[in-house]
Design an enzyme around this catalytic site. Structure first.
Site, PDB file in Angstrom:
ATOM      1  N   LYS A  56      46.268 114.694  50.012  1.00  0.00           N
ATOM      2  CA  LYS A  56      46.591 113.270  50.201  1.00  0.00           C
ATOM      3  C   LYS A  56      47.927 113.132  50.946  1.00  0.00           C
ATOM      4  O   LYS A  56      48.055 112.340  51.885  1.00  0.00           O
ATOM      5  CB  LYS A  56      46.682 112.596  48.826  1.00  0.00           C
ATOM      6  CG  LYS A  56      46.803 111.102  48.886  1.00  0.00           C
ATOM      7  CD  LYS A  56      47.125 110.499  47.549  1.00  0.00           C
ATOM      8  CE  LYS A  56      45.903 110.201  46.731  1.00  0.00           C
ATOM      9  NZ  LYS A  56      46.218 109.496  45.469  1.00  0.00           N
ATOM     10  N   THR A 142      50.445 101.404  33.673  1.00  0.00           N
ATOM     11  CA  THR A 142      50.195 100.624  32.453  1.00  0.00           C
ATOM     12  C   THR A 142      50.098 101.602  31.285  1.00  0.00           C
ATOM     13  O   THR A 142      49.174 102.416  31.225  1.00  0.00           O
ATOM     14  CB  THR A 142      48.897  99.811  32.609  1.00  0.00           C
ATOM     15  OG1 THR A 142      49.056  98.967  33.753  1.00  0.00           O
ATOM     16  CG2 THR A 142      48.626  98.964  31.377  1.00  0.00           C
ATOM     17  N   GLU A 175      44.259  94.839  43.395  1.00  0.00           N
ATOM     18  CA  GLU A 175      43.737  95.593  44.528  1.00  0.00           C
ATOM     19  C   GLU A 175      43.052  94.612  45.475  1.00  0.00           C
ATOM     20  O   GLU A 175      42.458  93.630  45.037  1.00  0.00           O
ATOM     21  CB  GLU A 175      42.739  96.649  44.058  1.00  0.00           C
ATOM     22  CG  GLU A 175      43.413  97.810  43.367  1.00  0.00           C
ATOM     23  CD  GLU A 175      42.428  98.837  42.824  1.00  0.00           C
ATOM     24  OE1 GLU A 175      41.309  98.936  43.339  1.00  0.00           O
ATOM     25  OE2 GLU A 175      42.801  99.527  41.862  1.00  0.00           O
ATOM     26  N   CYS A 283      41.380  98.382  35.812  1.00  0.00           N
ATOM     27  CA  CYS A 283      42.399  97.812  34.924  1.00  0.00           C
ATOM     28  C   CYS A 283      41.841  96.944  33.802  1.00  0.00           C
ATOM     29  O   CYS A 283      42.082  97.229  32.636  1.00  0.00           O
ATOM     30  CB  CYS A 283      43.396  97.003  35.744  1.00  0.00           C
ATOM     31  SG  CYS A 283      44.104  97.977  37.068  1.00  0.00           S
ATOM     32  N   LYS A 344      35.026  94.764  43.583  1.00  0.00           N
ATOM     33  CA  LYS A 344      35.269  93.413  44.088  1.00  0.00           C
ATOM     34  C   LYS A 344      35.488  93.532  45.591  1.00  0.00           C
ATOM     35  O   LYS A 344      35.507  94.647  46.127  1.00  0.00           O
ATOM     36  CB  LYS A 344      36.476  92.771  43.405  1.00  0.00           C
ATOM     37  CG  LYS A 344      37.790  93.487  43.687  1.00  0.00           C
ATOM     38  CD  LYS A 344      38.950  92.683  43.161  1.00  0.00           C
ATOM     39  CE  LYS A 344      40.263  93.399  43.440  1.00  0.00           C
ATOM     40  NZ  LYS A 344      41.416  92.624  43.028  1.00  0.00           N
ATOM     41  N   ARG A 351      35.707 102.051  40.709  1.00  0.00           N
ATOM     42  CA  ARG A 351      35.854 102.338  39.277  1.00  0.00           C
ATOM     43  C   ARG A 351      35.336 101.158  38.431  1.00  0.00           C
ATOM     44  O   ARG A 351      35.731 100.028  38.633  1.00  0.00           O
ATOM     45  CB  ARG A 351      37.316 102.649  38.941  1.00  0.00           C
ATOM     46  CG  ARG A 351      37.726 104.049  39.402  1.00  0.00           C
ATOM     47  CD  ARG A 351      39.187 104.315  39.190  1.00  0.00           C
ATOM     48  NE  ARG A 351      40.025 103.578  40.115  1.00  0.00           N
ATOM     49  CZ  ARG A 351      41.353 103.599  40.098  1.00  0.00           C
ATOM     50  NH1 ARG A 351      41.982 104.325  39.198  1.00  0.00           N
ATOM     51  NH2 ARG A 351      42.039 102.915  40.992  1.00  0.00           N
TER      52      ARG A 351
HETATM   53  C1  UGA Z   1      43.835  93.253  37.636  1.00  0.00           C
HETATM   54  C2  UGA Z   1      44.787  92.057  37.421  1.00  0.00           C
HETATM   55  O1  UGA Z   1      44.227  90.904  38.030  1.00  0.00           O
HETATM   56  C3  UGA Z   1      46.152  92.338  38.052  1.00  0.00           C
HETATM   57  O2  UGA Z   1      47.041  91.260  37.785  1.00  0.00           O
HETATM   58  C4  UGA Z   1      46.709  93.629  37.461  1.00  0.00           C
HETATM   59  O3  UGA Z   1      47.945  93.983  38.075  1.00  0.00           O
HETATM   60  C5  UGA Z   1      45.721  94.749  37.696  1.00  0.00           C
HETATM   61  O4  UGA Z   1      44.455  94.416  37.088  1.00  0.00           O
HETATM   62  C6  UGA Z   1      46.285  95.999  37.064  1.00  0.00           C
HETATM   63  O5  UGA Z   1      46.411  96.025  35.840  1.00  0.00           O
HETATM   64  O6  UGA Z   1      46.728  96.918  37.800  1.00  0.00           O
HETATM   65  P1  UGA Z   1      42.386  94.183  39.680  1.00  0.00           P
HETATM   66  O7  UGA Z   1      41.823  95.179  38.718  1.00  0.00           O
HETATM   67  O8  UGA Z   1      42.856  94.674  41.014  1.00  0.00           O
HETATM   68  O9  UGA Z   1      43.629  93.387  39.040  1.00  0.00           O
HETATM   69  O10 UGA Z   1      41.214  93.133  39.935  1.00  0.00           O
HETATM   70  P2  UGA Z   1      40.970  91.582  39.695  1.00  0.00           P
HETATM   71  O11 UGA Z   1      41.175  90.862  40.961  1.00  0.00           O
HETATM   72  O12 UGA Z   1      41.677  91.080  38.502  1.00  0.00           O
HETATM   73  O13 UGA Z   1      39.407  91.606  39.394  1.00  0.00           O
HETATM   74  C7  UGA Z   1      38.895  92.247  38.224  1.00  0.00           C
HETATM   75  C8  UGA Z   1      37.412  92.001  38.102  1.00  0.00           C
HETATM   76  O14 UGA Z   1      37.167  90.630  37.798  1.00  0.00           O
HETATM   77  C9  UGA Z   1      36.616  92.302  39.370  1.00  0.00           C
HETATM   78  O15 UGA Z   1      35.409  92.941  39.041  1.00  0.00           O
HETATM   79  C10 UGA Z   1      36.386  90.923  39.961  1.00  0.00           C
HETATM   80  O16 UGA Z   1      35.270  90.861  40.798  1.00  0.00           O
HETATM   81  C11 UGA Z   1      36.220  90.093  38.706  1.00  0.00           C
HETATM   82  N1  UGA Z   1      36.493  88.651  38.908  1.00  0.00           N
HETATM   83  C12 UGA Z   1      37.734  88.209  39.186  1.00  0.00           C
HETATM   84  C13 UGA Z   1      35.443  87.748  38.767  1.00  0.00           C
HETATM   85  O17 UGA Z   1      34.286  88.138  38.499  1.00  0.00           O
HETATM   86  N2  UGA Z   1      35.692  86.423  38.921  1.00  0.00           N
HETATM   87  C14 UGA Z   1      36.925  85.946  39.216  1.00  0.00           C
HETATM   88  O18 UGA Z   1      37.091  84.705  39.325  1.00  0.00           O
HETATM   89  C15 UGA Z   1      37.978  86.859  39.347  1.00  0.00           C
END
Ligand code: UGA
Length: 438
Positions: A56, A142, A175, A283, A344, A351
């Site tokens: 990497k 975390t 992400e 996460c 997403k 993951r």
């Molecule tokens: C999440 C948190 O949102 C961040 O604030 C945090 O920093 C991060 O975890 C972490 O702990 O590092 P992330 O895992 O990148 O971020 O993804 P999200 O955007 O939160 O989405 C999580 C899941 O929820 C995805 O599968 C997404 O598609 C879903 N989602 C999100 C929905 O189905 N509907 C929504 O309205 C929003």
């Protein structure tokens, strides 16, 4: 402010035009570490991102960015060119020379649901062997509640309390929008028992402080709890809205209008109200499980958090149920197109993606899959090497019985009046993200 800069600069860093320039080492060059290191370099610090994975590091040194994250390649290239951002596999050397070390290694789920912090422990052990001057040690990973306190005790027991300035600084970026989130955070949480620690953080992230980002300075245990409580709350909110979506479908209500109407109330808020195939990623599922474990260890029952995970499993099972009912209750030899493999949009991360679960179930029931994702197919191939992967979204719709949309990529939302999109009208579609809604 200037006085403080000078005081600290005398101890740690060099002064350039009265601004403090720190030598920073970020350990762990994944989604969080790379964005953090690049952002800190953009703020003027001299940053080395290190990783055990020499391939990497070699790729990064050759200008190849190992993850898909919008805007990241450009900003990495800029900071490498301006000689503020470096990549190295020489971890020990980078620890010795750093004023500030950020720990950004993974803390995946163990089979019992607890977070595996062995990578963090190894890094802390390594830091203890190589720091030789007061150094900020900031945990970005975390980590279970109480970990930073344990790190403090670890250094204290070795007579190194004066050398190790411990800070917990949970990461809230998402992400797919990580670069935007890094430069525009909703809040900064700094958990430390050291005023020097909070002062150094203020200087390292000076541009964010200057633009008046809300900052909470607290103790490490509270900071760790804020992170878990936030992610678990998002999990609860998503599971709730997924259940409401199912209800809407059953009673003939319009989910979009229901969630829009709910979100107009500022006490509810308009974000995280989009139903989907169940939340995934590295996460929300992992942190929700870890929080539940911590609660159990402390004799606390978190029924809501537990229900969020249960509802998420139900949501995945519900998707399979809907697929079956679209196809006459049998999947044997059915040809199914899949749009979206990432957990997403705007990421190549798979993951705990819904696609992993759905595709496994479909294959087990004898279906044939044609899959397409704009960024995540390389990663998915590692799990499902023999799946039929398509080179574009159109190919995944050819000669199929059903198209399933699992990820909310923009390119899936685009509807043109061309031949392909007109032919889509003849295809059965299960849109788990409600993105084709017009
Ligand atoms: C999440 C948190 O949102 C961040 O604030 C945090 O920093 C991060 O975890 C972490 O702990 O590092 P992330 O895992 O990148 O971020 O993804 P999200 O955007 O939160 O989405 C999580 C899941 O929820 C995805 O599968 C997404 O598609 C879903 N989602 C999100 C929905 O189905 N509907 C929504 O309205 C929003």
């Amino acid at each position: 402010m200037i006085k403080r800069y000078l005081l600290l600069a005398g101890v740690f860093a060099t002064i350039h035009n009265s601004l403090c320039v720190y030598k920073v080492t970020v350990i762990g060059s994944g989604y969080v570490g790379l964005v953090l290191g690049t952002g800190l370099a953009e703020f003027g610090n001299i940053v080395t991102c290190v990783d055990l994975d020499t391939e990497k590091i070699q790729a990064l040194n050759n200008g190849i960015i190992p993850i898909f994250e919008p805007q990241l390649p450009e900003i990495i290239a800029k900071n490498v060119k301006e000689k503020r951002l470096f990549f190295s596999a020489a971890i020990d050397e980078s620890i010795k020379t750093a004023d500030a070390i950020f720990i950004a290694v993974g803390t995946p789920t163990k089979p019992d649901g607890t977070a595996d912090i062995s990578a963090v422990e190894l890094v802390v052990e390594r830091i203890s062997k190589h720091i030789n001057k007061p150094t900020l040690i900031c945990t970005k990973s975390t980590v279970p509640i109480g970990t930073n306190h344990a790190i403090e005790i670890f250094f204290k027991n070795r007579g190194m309390a004066d050398l190790a300035i411990i800070v917990s600084n949970p990461e809230f970026l998402r992400e797919g929008s990580a670069v935007h989130d890094f430069f525009n955070p909703d809040r900064i949480v700094i958990g430390t028992n050291s005023s020097l620690g909070s002062d150094m953080m203020r200087q390292l992230f000076a541009p964010l402080f200057e633009k008046q980002t809300p900052v909470l300075i607290t103790d490490p245990t509270t900071a760790e709890t804020i992170k878990y409580a936030s992610n678990a709350f998002l999990a609860v909110k998503l599971s709730y809205v997924n259940e409401i979506d199912r209800l809407c479908q059953a009673v003939g209500a319009n989910t979009h209008e229901v969630t829009y109407g709910m979100g107009l109330d500022p006490r509810i808020g308009k974000y995280y109200l989009k139903p989907g195939p169940g939340f995934g990623g590295s996460c929300l599922p992992k942190d929700t499980r870890a929080l539940l474990q911590t609660a159990t260890e402390n004799g606390i029952k978190l029924s809501m958090v537990s229900a969020a995970l249960e509802a998420n499993n139900d949501q995945r099972a519900w998707i399979i149920h809907k697929i079956k009912s679209h196809l006459g209750n049998t999947l044997q030899n059915k040809k199914i197109g899949i749009w979206g493999l990432a957990f997403k949009a705007n990421t190549d991360d798979i993951r705990e993606s819904a696609a992993l679960y759905v595709i496994k179930e479909l294959l087990a029931n004898g279906a044939q899959i044609k899959a397409y994702d704009p960024a995540a197919m390389q990663n998915f191939k590692k799990e499902f090497p023999t799946l039929c992967y398509c080179s574009n979204k159109k190919e995944a719709t050819e000669s199929i019985d059903l198209l399933i949309i699992l990820t909310d990529w923009d390119e899936f939302k685009e509807v043109h009046n061309d031949q392909f999109h007109l032919s889509m009208e003849k295809i059965k579609i299960l849109d788990t993200r409600n993105i084709l809604f017009k």
